[in-house]
Enzyme design. Structure first.
Site, PDB file in Angstrom:
ATOM      1  N   ARG A   1      -1.105  -3.170  10.545  1.00 37.56           N
ATOM      2  CA  ARG A   1      -1.699  -3.837  11.711  1.00 37.56           C
ATOM      3  C   ARG A   1      -2.153  -5.272  11.419  1.00 37.56           C
ATOM      4  NH1 ARG A   1      -3.700   1.742  12.883  1.00 37.56           N
ATOM      5  NH2 ARG A   1      -2.971   2.286  14.981  1.00 37.56           N
TER       6      ARG A   1
ATOM      7  N   GLY B   1       0.839  -1.202   0.000  1.00 38.98           N
ATOM      8  CA  GLY B   1       0.000   0.000   0.000  1.00 38.98           C
ATOM      9  C   GLY B   1       0.873   1.251   0.000  1.00 38.98           C
ATOM     10  N   HIS B   2       1.853   1.264   0.917  1.00 34.17           N
ATOM     11  CA  HIS B   2       2.794   2.390   0.956  1.00 34.17           C
ATOM     12  C   HIS B   2       3.591   2.466  -0.359  1.00 34.17           C
ATOM     13  CE1 HIS B   2       2.598   1.244   5.386  1.00 34.17           C
ATOM     14  NE2 HIS B   2       2.176   2.492   5.398  1.00 34.17           N
TER      15      HIS B   2
HETATM   16  P1  AMP Z   1       0.296   4.614   7.684  1.00 34.24           P
HETATM   17  O1  AMP Z   1       1.709   4.164   7.659  1.00 34.24           O
HETATM   18  O2  AMP Z   1      -0.673   3.541   8.073  1.00 34.24           O
HETATM   19  O3  AMP Z   1       0.090   5.906   8.433  1.00 34.24           O
HETATM   20  O4  AMP Z   1      -0.085   4.940   6.193  1.00 34.24           O
HETATM   21  C1  AMP Z   1       0.675   5.852   5.424  1.00 34.24           C
HETATM   22  C2  AMP Z   1      -0.046   6.125   4.132  1.00 34.24           C
HETATM   23  O5  AMP Z   1      -0.222   4.897   3.423  1.00 34.24           O
HETATM   24  C3  AMP Z   1      -1.450   6.695   4.350  1.00 34.24           C
HETATM   25  O6  AMP Z   1      -1.690   7.692   3.372  1.00 34.24           O
HETATM   26  C4  AMP Z   1      -2.335   5.499   4.149  1.00 34.24           C
HETATM   27  O7  AMP Z   1      -3.633   5.838   3.710  1.00 34.24           O
HETATM   28  C5  AMP Z   1      -1.579   4.752   3.067  1.00 34.24           C
HETATM   29  N1  AMP Z   1      -1.962   3.340   3.056  1.00 34.24           N
HETATM   30  C6  AMP Z   1      -2.006   2.496   4.117  1.00 34.24           C
HETATM   31  N2  AMP Z   1      -2.485   1.291   3.731  1.00 34.24           N
HETATM   32  C7  AMP Z   1      -2.763   1.388   2.415  1.00 34.24           C
HETATM   33  C8  AMP Z   1      -3.287   0.478   1.421  1.00 34.24           C
HETATM   34  N3  AMP Z   1      -3.621  -0.750   1.730  1.00 34.24           N
HETATM   35  N4  AMP Z   1      -3.440   0.946   0.168  1.00 34.24           N
HETATM   36  C9  AMP Z   1      -3.090   2.214  -0.160  1.00 34.24           C
HETATM   37  N5  AMP Z   1      -2.587   3.109   0.711  1.00 34.24           N
HETATM   38  C10 AMP Z   1      -2.433   2.700   1.971  1.00 34.24           C
END
Ligand code: AMP
Length: 290
Positions: free
Chosen positions: A187, A36-37
């Site tokens: 998570r 995702g990242h």
């Molecule tokens: P986080 O590390 O969870 O704060 O996420 C950092 C960025 O990655 C945020 O903009 C999230 O929305 C994005 N993100 C997290 N999981 C996904 C995913 N499965 N698909 C796309 N973007 C994601």
């Protein structure tokens, strides 16, 4: 790739590149990077001269009984992923560097606080906009990239950028999923084996809702009930919320007659998962910020 740990060196780096006329793309994360990242990094890499990513688990956005201490972390893995995706500067400040003293000025989100994660995680988005304000001032990006998986976050960041005149263009990217439909999330590692088999039901419940809307259902209460029923019969998790709202305003609706978001949050034993879909009133997928 440079690894940068202090505010002053990060600002020096971005100022130097700005003076050279470089476009900076920025992807803020809390690390434990997954596909995702990576999709955000890849897009930002294509669209900018300089790619900056940050890894910072922000204590301000965790409530007292939430998982700040045990949020998954793996610096070496993250450094490898960042390198692989062409990151030029990886900003990894410590908590002390980010918050050397208590803040004397608070930034508070006042709109959209009675819905979704803002309701169930009081203060969460205040922490998000606070850290993003600091990160934006430190990395001076032209373009920032966020995932629609955290849809309310995207709406709040959009508001932050507009309300406080950040000269930044926001890009919202689609949710990247496992083959069984589970939205990728740092998570997910905290799901038990049994819960991992149940977790794709979150996305499936959203598809049930989509089908209902395709079939002409316009009543949000009926759609919400179907989603709840699906989650309750297919998982052992506890529903935190199932909501259908206008998007991106996140205002309530009495009839599905505009672009909507259907969002769910489910608490499993060690992991709280969220997911959502954004639909046009005829049930087709959409992802327009408006
Ligand atoms: P986080 O590390 O969870 O704060 O996420 C950092 C960025 O990655 C945020 O903009 C999230 O929305 C994005 N993100 C997290 N999981 C996904 C995913 N499965 N698909 C796309 N973007 C994601």
């Amino acid at each position: 790739m440079q690894i940068i740990k202090t505010v002053s060196s990060m600002q020096e780096y971005t100022l130097k590149n700005k003076r050279l006329g470089k476009k900076i793309g920025f992807v803020p994360t809390m690390g434990y990077l997954h596909e995702g990242h990576e999709s955000l990094l890849k897009k930002a890499r294509q669209e900018n001269d300089i790619l900056v990513a940050s890894i910072f688990v922000n204590p301000l956005q965790f409530g007292p009984n939430e998982d700040f201490e045990k949020y998954p972390r793996n610096e070496q893995h993250d450094i490898e992923i960042a390198k692989k995706n062409g990151v030029d500067a990886l900003y990894m400040p410590t908590v002390e560097e980010m918050y050397p003293t208590d803040l004397g000025i608070a930034i508070q989100v006042v709109d959209r606080v009675d819905v979704l994660c803002a309701k169930s995680r009081p203060g969460h988005f205040d922490g998000v906009v606070t850290v993003l304000t600091k990160l934006f001032h430190t990395t001076s990006p032209d373009h920032v990239y966020f995932g629609i998986k955290d849809a309310q976050q995207v709406a709040v960041v959009d508001q932050l950028i507009k309300d406080y005149n950040f000269p930044i263009q926001l890009h919202m990217l689609e949710t990247i999923r496992e083959v069984d439909g589970l939205a990728k999330s740092s998570r997910n590692v905290y799901l038990t084996e049994q819960e991992r088999t149940e977790a794709p039901s979150l996305f499936m419940s959203l598809q049930v809702a989509q089908q209902k809307i395709f079939d002409g259902e316009k009543n949000p209460a009926i759609i919400v009930n179907e989603v709840k029923k699906y989650i309750n019969t297919h998982t052992t998790g506890n529903i935190d919320y199932v909501e259908i709202l206008r998007f991106p305003s996140l205002k309530p609706l009495t009839r599905v007659d505009q672009q909507v978001i259907i969002a769910v949050a489910v608490q499993f034993s060690q992991a709280r998962l969220i997911d959502n879909i954004i639909l046009m009133p005829d049930g087709t997928s959409s992802n327009v910020l408006g």
